[in-house]
Design an enzyme around this catalytic site. Sequence first.
Site, short mmCIF file in Angstrom:
data_model
loop_
_atom_site.label_atom_id
_atom_site.label_comp_id
_atom_site.label_asym_id
_atom_site.label_seq_id
_atom_site.Cartn_x
_atom_site.Cartn_y
_atom_site.Cartn_z
N ASP A 148 0.87 -1.17 0.00
CA ASP A 148 0.00 0.00 0.00
C ASP A 148 0.91 1.22 0.00
O ASP A 148 2.13 1.11 0.10
CB ASP A 148 -0.92 -0.02 1.23
CG ASP A 148 -2.18 0.83 1.05
OD1 ASP A 148 -2.13 1.83 0.32
OD2 ASP A 148 -3.21 0.49 1.64
N HIS A 149 0.31 2.38 -0.12
CA HIS A 149 1.06 3.63 -0.10
C HIS A 149 1.00 4.25 1.30
O HIS A 149 -0.05 4.78 1.70
CB HIS A 149 0.48 4.62 -1.11
CG HIS A 149 0.64 4.20 -2.53
ND1 HIS A 149 -0.41 4.19 -3.44
CD2 HIS A 149 1.72 3.76 -3.22
CE1 HIS A 149 0.04 3.78 -4.62
NE2 HIS A 149 1.33 3.51 -4.51
N GLN B 281 -5.07 3.71 1.68
CA GLN B 281 -6.13 2.74 1.45
C GLN B 281 -6.10 2.23 0.00
O GLN B 281 -7.12 2.12 -0.67
CB GLN B 281 -7.50 3.31 1.81
CG GLN B 281 -7.55 3.83 3.25
CD GLN B 281 -8.94 3.90 3.82
OE1 GLN B 281 -9.68 2.93 3.76
NE2 GLN B 281 -9.29 5.03 4.41
N HIS B 282 -4.89 1.90 -0.44
CA HIS B 282 -4.65 1.37 -1.78
C HIS B 282 -4.12 -0.06 -1.71
O HIS B 282 -3.35 -0.48 -2.57
CB HIS B 282 -3.64 2.24 -2.53
CG HIS B 282 -4.11 3.60 -2.85
ND1 HIS B 282 -3.27 4.64 -3.20
CD2 HIS B 282 -5.37 4.13 -2.89
CE1 HIS B 282 -3.97 5.74 -3.43
NE2 HIS B 282 -5.26 5.45 -3.25
N LEU B 283 -4.49 -0.80 -0.71
CA LEU B 283 -3.91 -2.13 -0.51
C LEU B 283 -4.09 -3.00 -1.75
O LEU B 283 -5.18 -3.07 -2.31
CB LEU B 283 -4.54 -2.79 0.71
CG LEU B 283 -3.84 -4.04 1.24
CD1 LEU B 283 -3.96 -4.12 2.75
CD2 LEU B 283 -4.38 -5.30 0.62
#
Length: 458
Positions: free
Chosen positions: A274-275, A394-396
């Site tokens: 994720d970021h 929230q880019h998992l």
Amino acid sequence: MLSADERCRVTVVESGPGPADPRIGKLISDALSLPIGPASPVVRRYPVTLTDEPKRHMEIMRGAVLGGSGAVNGGYFCRALPTDFERWALPGWGWDDVLPHYRAIENDLDFGGPLHGADGPIAVHRVSEFDGCTASFVLAAEAAGFGWIGDLNGAAPQSPLPPGVGAVPLNIDIGIRVGPGRAFLQPVLARPNLTVLTDTRVDRIRLEGNRAVGVDCRGADGVLSLAADRVAVCAGAIASAQLLMLSGLGPPAVLAVAGVPVRAALPVGVDTADHPEWVLPINWTPTHGVPALEAILTTADGLEIRPYTAGFGAMTTGRRDDPADRPHLGVTLMRPHSRGRITLVSADPGVAPVIEYRYDTEPADVEQLRSGTELAREIAGAAVQFAPSWATSQHLCGSARMGRDDDPAAVLDTRCRVLGVDGLWVVDGAILPGIPSRGPHATIVMAAHRAAEFIAAS
């Protein structure tokens, strides 16, 4: 796309509500708010651990409605960079392979030419005039020496993008969020060969030998079993990984602890990405009646600095009466080295998996976030009067990644098929073999468009 073939019968199973409810339709269409607040009926909430030392906990949200998280996000629709695909080095996923699919999904209202689509169902638009905190950030970034990037989706292998500040490509058309559910599914709901089951949770993939033959579901009327000759799992990187493991497809040691018999030993959930993001509240003027994010600054070392247009509470609830709920800068590491994991802890589908980001396990990542925060302070100056806090974009993704035949970390082959299981595909952010250098939404939609061809041809 699959239901366009009238010989193919397609059943879509959605755990959340459908758009027929007027309240739901308004929530997911209004692009000027994020319908992910505490009372939202269109998201599922997951507790997560961001860092190990000390333990930092928070709650993340995933869309639980037709269109998934693309129906509830802020509209950011930047593509992955050509260098991302070069780094992944997957056959069939080079830049020349994916560009036609990026073009096919979009109708870019600002740019044409060979890099952009004009006939796709997702409108892509950029804000041309800024005010409030976005204007303050853009002016400050340019004063700090960063140039203007006219088209953040304009990268090509022969013409990479320089560092700079630019308007975010948004999948927003006249204030309406055009997510994949609205763009691809809603216009064809009347097809006689398409059935959509909402408020229905898939509990397990049913297997016979090494073949997927259907799914077991639970809805308002109780248990339901559906038979199929092809099953595509599109539940998002978290729920898809959980569903695979509930079905016996995962790491044997993890499945044993959860009490799930092993059907195929696969590295599901063991190498997620994720970021990571550090958040800096700022004293700039909030921007009203605009998307959550209108412009970003990108740096040569892989940072993205984001001027969010309002406080998180204001964006999710619409209330503007909390003086502590300020606009904020997100300092985000777009090519992190840290890797997380999703662990199944129960054979009960209603029990959430354990999600650990492990953001602090790579000291170089933490140092880069620290230096990025100093850059943000230099740009924003006295407007930053608060210490940063850990967060996540929230880019998992990458919980069931594609890979070559000799890749021990692969769960899928390069056509999105689950290894060792016939008739089973995964098509969502779980499949990405690495975290893209931009937010993954546009890349996931592109990959789904490509994967539909794989499934149709099977």
